[in-house]
Design a protein around this motif. Structure first.
Motif, short mmCIF file in Angstrom:
data_model
loop_
_atom_site.label_atom_id
_atom_site.label_comp_id
_atom_site.label_asym_id
_atom_site.label_seq_id
_atom_site.Cartn_x
_atom_site.Cartn_y
_atom_site.Cartn_z
N ILE A 183 38.63 46.08 24.75
CA ILE A 183 39.29 47.25 25.17
C ILE A 183 40.77 46.47 25.37
CG2 ILE A 183 39.85 47.65 27.60
CD1 ILE A 183 36.94 48.02 28.06
N LYS A 184 42.05 46.90 25.21
CA LYS A 184 43.36 46.39 25.29
C LYS A 184 43.91 47.20 26.44
CE LYS A 184 44.00 46.08 20.35
NZ LYS A 184 44.78 46.43 19.08
N VAL A 185 44.43 46.12 27.28
CA VAL A 185 45.17 46.52 28.63
C VAL A 185 46.54 45.76 28.78
CG1 VAL A 185 43.02 47.24 29.79
CG2 VAL A 185 44.02 44.98 29.98
N LEU A 186 47.28 46.37 29.37
CA LEU A 186 48.55 45.86 29.87
C LEU A 186 48.06 45.58 31.60
CD1 LEU A 186 51.55 44.77 29.90
CD2 LEU A 186 52.16 46.97 30.40
N ALA A 187 48.27 44.34 31.85
CA ALA A 187 48.02 43.99 33.24
C ALA A 187 49.06 42.93 34.14
CB ALA A 187 46.62 43.22 33.30
N GLU A 188 49.11 43.30 35.43
CA GLU A 188 49.98 42.56 36.13
C GLU A 188 49.22 41.56 37.12
OE1 GLU A 188 53.63 43.03 39.47
OE2 GLU A 188 52.46 44.67 39.13
N ILE A 216 35.16 42.65 37.18
CA ILE A 216 35.94 43.62 36.78
C ILE A 216 35.47 44.92 37.35
CG2 ILE A 216 34.19 44.10 34.63
CD1 ILE A 216 36.75 44.63 32.81
N SER A 217 36.67 45.74 37.35
CA SER A 217 36.49 47.18 38.02
C SER A 217 37.38 48.10 37.31
CB SER A 217 36.86 47.24 39.56
OG SER A 217 38.47 46.97 39.46
N GLU A 218 37.45 49.28 37.40
CA GLU A 218 38.24 50.30 36.66
C GLU A 218 39.83 49.73 36.95
OE1 GLU A 218 37.46 54.39 36.72
OE2 GLU A 218 35.48 54.18 37.25
N ASP A 219 39.98 49.06 38.01
CA ASP A 219 41.65 49.01 38.31
C ASP A 219 41.88 47.40 37.96
OD1 ASP A 219 41.80 51.25 39.77
OD2 ASP A 219 40.70 50.66 41.42
N GLY A 220 41.04 46.65 37.73
CA GLY A 220 41.32 45.13 37.25
C GLY A 220 40.18 44.19 37.24
N LEU A 221 40.56 42.97 37.13
CA LEU A 221 39.72 42.09 36.91
C LEU A 221 40.14 40.62 37.61
CD1 LEU A 221 40.51 40.08 34.28
CD2 LEU A 221 39.90 42.09 33.15
N LEU A 222 39.10 39.75 37.89
CA LEU A 222 39.31 38.40 38.23
C LEU A 222 39.17 37.46 36.72
CD1 LEU A 222 39.37 35.81 39.96
CD2 LEU A 222 36.88 36.14 40.30
N ILE A 223 40.07 36.99 36.47
CA ILE A 223 40.07 36.22 35.08
C ILE A 223 40.62 34.89 35.56
CG2 ILE A 223 42.69 36.68 34.74
CD1 ILE A 223 41.68 37.20 31.80
N TYR A 224 39.82 34.07 34.91
CA TYR A 224 40.06 32.48 34.80
C TYR A 224 40.78 32.08 33.67
CZ TYR A 224 36.31 32.84 38.43
OH TYR A 224 35.82 32.81 39.66
N GLY A 252 43.94 37.35 40.11
CA GLY A 252 43.60 38.93 39.97
C GLY A 252 44.58 39.57 39.02
N VAL A 253 44.20 40.63 38.38
CA VAL A 253 45.15 41.30 37.70
C VAL A 253 44.66 42.51 37.60
CG1 VAL A 253 45.36 39.38 36.02
CG2 VAL A 253 43.67 41.23 35.54
N LYS A 254 45.99 43.29 37.84
CA LYS A 254 45.70 44.86 37.79
C LYS A 254 46.04 45.55 36.70
CE LYS A 254 49.23 46.92 40.39
NZ LYS A 254 50.06 47.34 41.10
N PHE A 255 45.33 46.46 36.15
CA PHE A 255 45.40 47.20 35.01
C PHE A 255 46.83 47.97 35.15
CE2 PHE A 255 40.80 46.94 34.15
CZ PHE A 255 41.00 45.56 33.71
N ILE A 256 47.80 47.91 34.36
CA ILE A 256 49.04 48.77 34.56
C ILE A 256 48.97 49.79 33.33
CG2 ILE A 256 51.60 48.89 34.06
CD1 ILE A 256 50.47 47.29 36.63
N ASP A 257 48.42 49.65 32.42
CA ASP A 257 48.26 50.61 31.25
C ASP A 257 47.05 50.47 30.30
OD1 ASP A 257 49.59 52.75 29.67
OD2 ASP A 257 50.29 51.45 28.14
N ILE A 258 46.54 51.34 30.22
CA ILE A 258 45.01 51.50 29.37
C ILE A 258 44.83 52.81 28.75
CG2 ILE A 258 43.47 52.03 31.40
CD1 ILE A 258 41.42 50.39 30.04
N SER A 259 44.70 52.91 27.48
CA SER A 259 44.41 54.13 26.82
C SER A 259 43.21 54.91 27.44
CB SER A 259 44.44 53.81 25.21
OG SER A 259 43.08 53.45 24.97
#
Length: 101
Positions: free
Chosen positions: A41-46, A7-15, A64-71
């Motif tokens: 943490i709730k996020v909208l990711a692509e 995980i990073s501030e920009d996204g994550l690797l998810i299985y 791999g997902v990129k965070f699109i929206d996070i409060s």
């Protein structure tokens, strides 16, 4: 329910337990503990990449997902989580020595 690889501030690797398409939008709720406290943490990711074609015999499909929206509040929680996971050596400047020839 699934797990993540990094995980990073920009996204994550998810299985995921099933195949996922690139450019798919996902609403994710991440659970983690910091000390004795359970946080979310709730996020909208692509989804930006998948490894579905190499994962046919696996139980989980990496993507791999990129965070699109996070409060802002959840962004702070994420930064605190990442800071707690970093090594103390991450803050030490690197010294490079070139060998003498």
């Amino acid at each position: 329910m699934t797990h993540i690889g990094n995980i990073s501030e920009d996204g994550l690797l998810i299985y995921f337990p099933e195949e996922t398409d690139v450019r798919q939008y996902l609403r994710l709720k991440l659970f983690f503990s910091l000390g004795s406290e359970l946080n979310t943490i709730k996020v909208l990711a692509e989804v930006v990449w998948t490894d579905n074609h190499l994962s046919k015999d696996r139980e989980y499909y990496p993507c791999g997902v990129k965070f699109i929206d996070i409060s802002p509040e959840d962004g702070t929680k994420l930064k605190n989580l990442l800071k707690s996971l970093s090594s103390p050596l991450d803050d030490v400047p690197y010294l490079f020595h070139s060998p003498k020839m």
